[in-house]
Write an enzyme that holds these catalytic residues in place. Structure first.
Site, mmCIF file in Angstrom:
data_model
loop_
_atom_site.group_PDB
_atom_site.id
_atom_site.type_symbol
_atom_site.label_atom_id
_atom_site.label_comp_id
_atom_site.label_asym_id
_atom_site.label_seq_id
_atom_site.Cartn_x
_atom_site.Cartn_y
_atom_site.Cartn_z
ATOM 1 N N ASP A 1 0.858 -1.193 0.000
ATOM 2 C CA ASP A 1 0.000 0.000 0.000
ATOM 3 C C ASP A 1 0.891 1.238 0.000
ATOM 4 O O ASP A 1 1.646 1.460 0.958
ATOM 5 C CB ASP A 1 -0.886 0.040 1.256
ATOM 6 C CG ASP A 1 -1.955 -1.059 1.253
ATOM 7 O OD1 ASP A 1 -1.692 -2.123 0.677
ATOM 8 O OD2 ASP A 1 -3.038 -0.833 1.831
ATOM 9 N N LYS B 1 -7.188 3.010 -3.282
ATOM 10 C CA LYS B 1 -7.585 2.984 -1.870
ATOM 11 C C LYS B 1 -7.847 4.403 -1.405
ATOM 12 O O LYS B 1 -7.151 5.321 -1.833
ATOM 13 C CB LYS B 1 -6.453 2.316 -1.077
ATOM 14 C CG LYS B 1 -6.571 2.361 0.429
ATOM 15 C CD LYS B 1 -5.439 1.566 1.077
ATOM 16 C CE LYS B 1 -5.318 1.841 2.556
ATOM 17 N NZ LYS B 1 -4.173 1.186 3.196
ATOM 18 N N LYS C 1 -10.229 -0.334 -2.336
ATOM 19 C CA LYS C 1 -10.095 -0.571 -0.898
ATOM 20 C C LYS C 1 -10.547 0.670 -0.154
ATOM 21 O O LYS C 1 -10.081 1.775 -0.424
ATOM 22 C CB LYS C 1 -8.644 -0.905 -0.535
ATOM 23 C CG LYS C 1 -8.420 -1.070 0.970
ATOM 24 C CD LYS C 1 -7.053 -1.616 1.292
ATOM 25 C CE LYS C 1 -6.755 -1.530 2.792
ATOM 26 N NZ LYS C 1 -5.419 -2.006 3.155
#
Lengths: 303, 280
Positions: free
Chosen positions: A140, A203, A239
């Protein structure tokens, strides 16, 4: 590094109708989901969860305990399957990878000078490579909001593309940090740039800001993913992280995804919740559904 | 002054310091002895109870951390508020059919009970705690701690309702109170008095309606630590006690009696061993 795309500026074209977006998102998120559907939704929420600990005070022991929790979300109900992944800081990837070896639970690591992203590119890329080498299946990273807000889209794009390159076989989740982007137009544009640069997942947030995932932002990003799919045929995941604390919120988000991207997106490969306290609320709801008696938070493990 | 239009009060629930209608939208019609409709009182549902327990749980640790003296001050403030609305409370009881002199006595008893428990707050540890003689070089202390969230099924008398609630919060508990019958209107007003007594939101939650519809949910709720069944009819008590025991809930039936045993019912005693002795 991937090819520089033709014209990132052309991605600016679409503008988002904020009122309509918020209204639609609120309507979808407040949909009433009962009984069997509720149970299925709650189990899906667990299956799509990145159980996360991103605290300065994290220790190997805490990560190991969280990995056990990831494998057995409700210690008293083995029927509830494992979560999708655990998400930790890079220096704890090795601990998580050992604890989860031989299990289907993936190890995700934040990297690239999380949560600010403010470091030299070679350091950020080295951090990614080290995390992958230590056993991270997913990385991430957070985009350079400074460059993005200054309009230097190519720089943002190339940064993400370089990170994707450094990931090798690991999946890249690109955090937009929506709380710092200022408008739905920017969130949509950042989504488009991040997807053009080869992100496997986009995300919402690092979870370190007070403004993170909201239903409208989730819908905005889901629509960007759908448009990217229409234009390029590439399937990008979503996400949602930060601020998702209750089972009810989670079910609302599942409705938004199902209505925007279809049920094909309701799998751990394409959709994730990044959360820590959400798991306990979902387990409380599952227990209530199973027993008909309201459950007690104190009876669940603390993380 | 012209004759104004009568402004009737909407009797609502009291949850987390706010006055919501029931989540279900349902109300309970309340009639006077002559059959005349007095009010449609909000009728609490299972989900209102769930919300009330959540509010009580969230408020509990903060309330218990207050000093006993401060809790006493706040309960005394509640007595002051009761006193200032004495006439209204009496009227609400008589309208639902309580005999005038009985209503007077009930409201007076409620005020006395609040004063009693206000004064009790900083005496509880003195009366119930102790320093215990042990055979070893230890300081051994028994101190009072509140069980946590108390579900109170009050009898249909204002004095019992106020006394049970005051006793429970005096000891540092938070409460979810089920009230109905003759006190249903007065219980609605009690929420307003609690709200203006510096009682923090969530410490007292009052659910009006039909207690018998909800007391089972209260007994089964794993996040309620104590159930007082004073207002539960004898024939259903045993069932409730069994259900409460299944999740290790304490059960009491104090009826708000003003004595040490009521205080102890809302208290747990914890004993700690400390490796030091008070030097002779």
């Amino acid at each position: 590094m991937s090819e520089r795309p033709p014209a990132l500026e052309s991605l600016r074209a679409a503008s988002v109708d904020a009122l309509a977006l918020e209204e639609r998102a609120a309507r979808l998120a407040s949909r009433s989901i009962k009984r069997e559907s509720k149970r299925a939704g709650l189990e899906l929420t667990v299956a799509c969860m990145d159980l996360t600990t991103l605290e300065g005070a994290d220790t190997p022991g805490k990560v190991e305990a969280m990995c056990q929790r990831a494998l057995h979300p409700d210690p008293e109900d083995p029927a509830i399957g494992a979560v999708a992944a655990v998400c930790v800081y890079p220096d704890l990837v090795g601990v998580a990878a050992r604890a989860l070896a031989g299990t289907p639970v993936k190890v995700a690591s934040v990297a690239g000078a999380f949560p600010s992203g403010r470091s030299h590119r070679e350091h950020r890329l080295a951090e990614i490579r080290q995390a992958v080498a230590d056993g991270a299946d997913e990385i991430d990273i957070v985009i350079d909001r400074g460059a993005f807000l200054a309009g230097r889209l190519t720089e943002v794009h190339d940064d993400v593309a370089a990170a994707k390159d450094a990931c090798g076989d690991a999946h890249l989740k690109t955090i937009l940090e929506v709380g710092e982007l200022g408008s739905y137009d920017n969130i949509r544009l950042a989504s488009m740039v991040a997807m053009a640069a080869g992100s496997d997942v986009i995300k919402t947030s690092t979870g370190k800001l007070s403004l993170s995932a909201t239903p409208a932002i989730a819908l905005c990003m889901a629509e960007a993913i759908r448009d990217h799919l229409d234009q390029t045929g590439a399937e990008v995941g979503l996400k949602l992280a930060g601020g998702v604390r209750t089972a009810k919120q989670a079910l609302g988000y599942l409705s938004i995804i199902a209505e925007t991207l279809g049920t094909a997106w309701l799998t751990p490969e394409r959709f994730r919740f990044g959360a820590s306290s959400l798991l306990n609320d979902v387990v409380l709801q599952l227990r209530f559904g199973a027993s008909g008696r309201y459950a007690r938070l104190d009876n669940l493990p603390v993380d | 002054m012209s004759d104004g239009i009568e402004i009737r009060k909407t009797y609502k629930l009291f949850i987390n310091g706010a006055f919501p209608r029931s989540e279900s939208g349902r109300t309970e019609p309340v009639h006077g002895p002559d059959g005349r409709l007095l009010a449609h009182v909000a009728k609490a549902s299972r989900k209102d109870l769930r919300d009330a327990v959540r509010a009580a749980r969230a408020a509990q640790s903060g309330w218990a951390r207050r000093t006993a003296y401060n809790r006493g001050q706040i309960i005394y403030r509640l007595a002051e508020m009761l006193e200032s609305r004495r006439g209204e409370l009496t009227h609400e009881l008589t309208r639902t059919g309580v005999d005038g002199s009985v209503a007077d006595q009930d409201v007076a008893g409620a005020i006395d009970a609040a004063v009693y428990w206000a004064g009790f707050a900083d005496k509880l540890d003195i009366l119930a705690g102790s320093v215990n003689p042990v055979a070893g070089p230890f300081l051994n202390v028994s101190a009072t701690v509140p069980p946590g969230v108390c579900g109170l099924v009050a009898p249909a008398r204002l004095e019992a309702l106020v006394s049970m609630t005051s006793a429970a919060i005096m000891a540092g508990n938070t409460t979810v109170v089920l009230a109905g019958g003759d006190v249903i209107l007065a219980a609605g007003t009690l929420g307003e008095l609690v709200a203006t007594s510096d009682v923090p939101p969530g410490v007292v939650n009052i659910l009006t309606g039909i207690p018998a519809d909800l007391h089972g949910w209260l007994a089964d709720h794993e996040d309620v630590d104590l159930l007082d069944v004073s207002g539960v009819p004898d024939e259903t008590r045993r069932d409730l006690e069994t259900r409460a025991a299944e999740n290790l809930k304490r059960v009491s039936a104090t009826a708000g009696a003003r004595d040490l045993s009521t205080a102890l019912a809302f208290t747990e005693i914890r004993t700690v061993w400390h490796p030091a002795r008070i030097a002779p």
